[in-house]
Design a protein around this motif. Structure first.
Motif, PDB file in Angstrom:
ATOM      1  N   THR A   6       0.827  -1.205   0.000  1.00 45.79           N
ATOM      2  CA  THR A   6       0.000   0.000   0.000  1.00 45.79           C
ATOM      3  C   THR A   6       0.864   1.258   0.000  1.00 45.79           C
ATOM      4  N   LEU A   7       1.992   1.190   0.697  1.00 43.85           N
ATOM      5  CA  LEU A   7       2.854   2.368   0.813  1.00 43.85           C
ATOM      6  C   LEU A   7       3.703   2.617  -0.433  1.00 43.85           C
ATOM      7  N   THR A   8       3.943   1.601  -1.229  1.00 48.20           N
ATOM      8  CA  THR A   8       4.828   1.767  -2.399  1.00 48.20           C
ATOM      9  C   THR A   8       4.089   1.838  -3.729  1.00 48.20           C
ATOM     10  N   ARG A   9       2.789   1.556  -3.742  1.00 46.25           N
ATOM     11  CA  ARG A   9       2.027   1.561  -5.005  1.00 46.25           C
ATOM     12  C   ARG A   9       2.087   2.922  -5.698  1.00 46.25           C
ATOM     13  N   GLY A  10       2.030   3.984  -4.889  1.00 43.10           N
ATOM     14  CA  GLY A  10       2.002   5.332  -5.458  1.00 43.10           C
ATOM     15  C   GLY A  10       3.239   5.695  -6.245  1.00 43.10           C
ATOM     16  N   PHE A  11       4.355   4.965  -5.994  1.00 39.35           N
ATOM     17  CA  PHE A  11       5.597   5.265  -6.703  1.00 39.35           C
ATOM     18  C   PHE A  11       5.511   4.926  -8.201  1.00 39.35           C
ATOM     19  N   HIS A  12       4.489   4.181  -8.598  1.00 38.08           N
ATOM     20  CA  HIS A  12       4.350   3.773 -10.004  1.00 38.08           C
ATOM     21  C   HIS A  12       3.528   4.773 -10.822  1.00 38.08           C
ATOM     22  N   ALA A  13       3.092   5.848 -10.188  1.00 38.09           N
ATOM     23  CA  ALA A  13       2.208   6.803 -10.865  1.00 38.09           C
ATOM     24  C   ALA A  13       2.841   7.373 -12.130  1.00 38.09           C
ATOM     25  N   ASP A  14       4.126   7.754 -12.040  1.00 38.23           N
ATOM     26  CA  ASP A  14       4.793   8.344 -13.212  1.00 38.23           C
ATOM     27  C   ASP A  14       4.859   7.349 -14.375  1.00 38.23           C
ATOM     28  N   ASP A  15       5.111   6.064 -14.059  1.00 37.45           N
ATOM     29  CA  ASP A  15       5.157   5.040 -15.103  1.00 37.45           C
ATOM     30  C   ASP A  15       3.797   4.897 -15.789  1.00 37.45           C
ATOM     31  N   VAL A  16       2.735   4.946 -14.997  1.00 39.35           N
ATOM     32  CA  VAL A  16       1.379   4.815 -15.558  1.00 39.35           C
ATOM     33  C   VAL A  16       1.079   5.995 -16.472  1.00 39.35           C
ATOM     34  N   LEU A  17       1.396   7.218 -16.028  1.00 41.49           N
ATOM     35  CA  LEU A  17       1.140   8.410 -16.843  1.00 41.49           C
ATOM     36  C   LEU A  17       1.957   8.384 -18.135  1.00 41.49           C
ATOM     37  N   LYS A  18       3.185   7.860 -18.053  1.00 38.87           N
ATOM     38  CA  LYS A  18       4.029   7.752 -19.246  1.00 38.87           C
ATOM     39  C   LYS A  18       3.397   6.797 -20.257  1.00 38.87           C
ATOM     40  N   ARG A  19       2.884   5.663 -19.774  1.00 43.87           N
ATOM     41  CA  ARG A  19       2.250   4.691 -20.673  1.00 43.87           C
ATOM     42  C   ARG A  19       0.971   5.271 -21.285  1.00 43.87           C
ATOM     43  N   ILE A  20       0.233   6.051 -20.515  1.00 44.97           N
ATOM     44  CA  ILE A  20      -0.978   6.682 -21.043  1.00 44.97           C
ATOM     45  C   ILE A  20      -0.627   7.597 -22.212  1.00 44.97           C
ATOM     46  N   ARG A  21       0.423   8.398 -22.045  1.00 44.75           N
ATOM     47  CA  ARG A  21       0.838   9.305 -23.126  1.00 44.75           C
ATOM     48  C   ARG A  21       1.259   8.522 -24.369  1.00 44.75           C
ATOM     49  N   GLU A  22       1.996   7.436 -24.176  1.00 44.63           N
ATOM     50  CA  GLU A  22       2.449   6.627 -25.314  1.00 44.63           C
ATOM     51  C   GLU A  22       1.266   6.008 -26.062  1.00 44.63           C
ATOM     52  N   VAL A  23       0.297   5.493 -25.312  1.00 42.46           N
ATOM     53  CA  VAL A  23      -0.887   4.884 -25.935  1.00 42.46           C
ATOM     54  C   VAL A  23      -1.671   5.946 -26.704  1.00 42.46           C
ATOM     55  N   GLU A  24      -1.809   7.138 -26.112  1.00 38.61           N
ATOM     56  CA  GLU A  24      -2.530   8.224 -26.787  1.00 38.61           C
ATOM     57  C   GLU A  24      -1.841   8.617 -28.086  1.00 38.61           C
ATOM     58  N   GLU A  25      -0.499   8.625 -28.085  1.00 41.64           N
ATOM     59  CA  GLU A  25       0.252   8.945 -29.308  1.00 41.64           C
ATOM     60  C   GLU A  25       0.032   7.893 -30.390  1.00 41.64           C
ATOM     61  N   LEU A  26      -0.015   6.625 -29.985  1.00 40.76           N
ATOM     62  CA  LEU A  26      -0.242   5.546 -30.948  1.00 40.76           C
ATOM     63  C   LEU A  26      -1.651   5.636 -31.539  1.00 40.76           C
ATOM     64  N   ILE A  27      -2.627   5.976 -30.702  1.00 45.41           N
ATOM     65  CA  ILE A  27      -4.003   6.134 -31.188  1.00 45.41           C
ATOM     66  C   ILE A  27      -4.095   7.324 -32.128  1.00 45.41           C
ATOM     67  N   GLN A  28      -3.423   8.434 -31.763  1.00 47.53           N
ATOM     68  CA  GLN A  28      -3.448   9.636 -32.586  1.00 47.53           C
ATOM     69  C   GLN A  28      -2.835   9.380 -33.953  1.00 47.53           C
ATOM     70  N   PHE A  29      -1.765   8.575 -33.978  1.00 46.37           N
ATOM     71  CA  PHE A  29      -1.140   8.232 -35.256  1.00 46.37           C
ATOM     72  C   PHE A  29      -2.151   7.561 -36.177  1.00 46.37           C
ATOM     73  N   CYS A  30      -2.947   6.642 -35.606  1.00 49.87           N
ATOM     74  CA  CYS A  30      -3.935   5.923 -36.417  1.00 49.87           C
ATOM     75  C   CYS A  30      -5.039   6.846 -36.905  1.00 49.87           C
ATOM     76  N   ARG A  31      -5.410   7.809 -36.083  1.00 47.48           N
ATOM     77  CA  ARG A  31      -6.433   8.759 -36.514  1.00 47.48           C
ATOM     78  C   ARG A  31      -5.951   9.561 -37.715  1.00 47.48           C
ATOM     79  N   GLN A  32      -4.668   9.932 -37.680  1.00 44.19           N
ATOM     80  CA  GLN A  32      -4.104  10.661 -38.811  1.00 44.19           C
ATOM     81  C   GLN A  32      -4.078   9.781 -40.057  1.00 44.19           C
ATOM     82  N   GLN A  33      -3.717   8.502 -39.875  1.00 47.32           N
ATOM     83  CA  GLN A  33      -3.698   7.572 -40.997  1.00 47.32           C
ATOM     84  C   GLN A  33      -5.097   7.349 -41.546  1.00 47.32           C
ATOM     85  N   ASP A  34      -6.078   7.393 -40.651  1.00 46.72           N
ATOM     86  CA  ASP A  34      -7.455   7.155 -41.066  1.00 46.72           C
ATOM     87  C   ASP A  34      -7.946   8.240 -42.000  1.00 46.72           C
TER      88      ASP A  34
END
Length: 257
Positions: free
Chosen positions: A83-111
């Motif tokens: 419980t005390l260490t879970r919060g340390f992964h927040a930056d990793d989660v936000l980084k993955r969210i940005r990467e996924v959004e970029e991949l989705i955006q690429f497809c929208r442009q291709q579409d």
């Protein structure tokens, strides 16, 4: 005591925020994989056997596989955290969210490009079905997808046999000549040359065979210069007879007799 309570509240907020971010990440990954499935389905229909993917699409697919693995690994690490260490992964989660959004955006442009291709195909098909249109020019610089569009049109014509008696696809040779074009046409309409015919004789043989067909399409792929239809042996486009020119040159001298 107050300090300890503040620390606990902070960890609780981090955990709650992390849970929200993880839910957001999972939703976006689901959206990304849905797009990937759509692209996979599209490729099965549109890609010719053994044809290689565009490098950028191949890289995109590899990145989707990578991000799926990383998200799964991240989810496992968060699940194993206290419980005390879970919060340390927040930056990793936000980084993955940005990467996924970029991949989705690429497809929208291709579409947008796919939609442009669809509009172009619809316009060409409309011309093919219009009895008042005999000659169709498809122009564009290299790499914009002209050949892919015309192959899709060609495949659609072959599937809808009732539209035309025959569809002839001719890829212009690098060293273009009337003789080479005549032989390419002959091979597709089952005309056999003995080898000693003159250009005029070959043209007459092709013309006679094609004249028996009331509706046909001749597609010239990657043509660079105008050629006399009479010398080739192709009847002048009229009702039911279509000539399609795919070229990189914006202006060709008038095709015809």
């Amino acid at each position: 005591m107050e300090f300890a309570l503040n620390k606990i509240d902070k960890h609780w907020d981090n955990n709650r925020s992390l849970n929200q971010h993880m839910n957001d990440l999972k939703r976006k990954v689901m959206e990304l994989n849905g797009v990937k499935e759509d692209i996979d389905s599209r490729m099965k229909v549109e890609l010719q056997p053994r044809k290689k993917l565009k490098r950028e699409v191949q890289i995109w697919l590899e990145n989707v596989e990578r991000i799926n693995g990383e998200v799964q690994n991240l989810n496992e690490r968060i699940g194993e955290s206290s419980t005390l260490t879970r919060g340390f992964h927040a930056d990793d989660v936000l980084k993955r969210i940005r990467e996924v959004e970029e991949l989705i955006q690429f497809c929208r442009q291709q579409d947008y490009q796919v939609k442009g291709t669809k509009v172009c195909m619809e316009e060409i098909w409309k011309c093919l079905m219009d009895d008042e249109v005999g000659k169709i020019g498809v122009w564009g610089m290299g790499g914009v997808g002209k050949t892919s569009i015309m192959k899709l049109i060609n495949n659609q014509l072959l599937q809808e046999r009732e539209k035309f008696d025959i569809v002839i696809w001719i890829t212009a040779p690098k060293e273009m000549s009337i003789a080479k074009l005549q032989k390419a046409i002959a091979s597709q309409i089952k005309v056999t040359f003995c080898g000693d015919e003159c250009e005029t004789r070959r043209a007459r043989m092709l013309f006679e065979t094609l004249s028996w067909k009331s509706r046909f399409v001749v597609i010239f792929d990657d043509i660079w210069e105008a050629v006399s239809l009479e010398k080739l042996g192709i009847p002048e486009p009229s009702t039911g007879i279509k000539l399609v020119l795919k070229t990189k040159k914006r202006k060709l001298k008038k095709w015809g007799r």
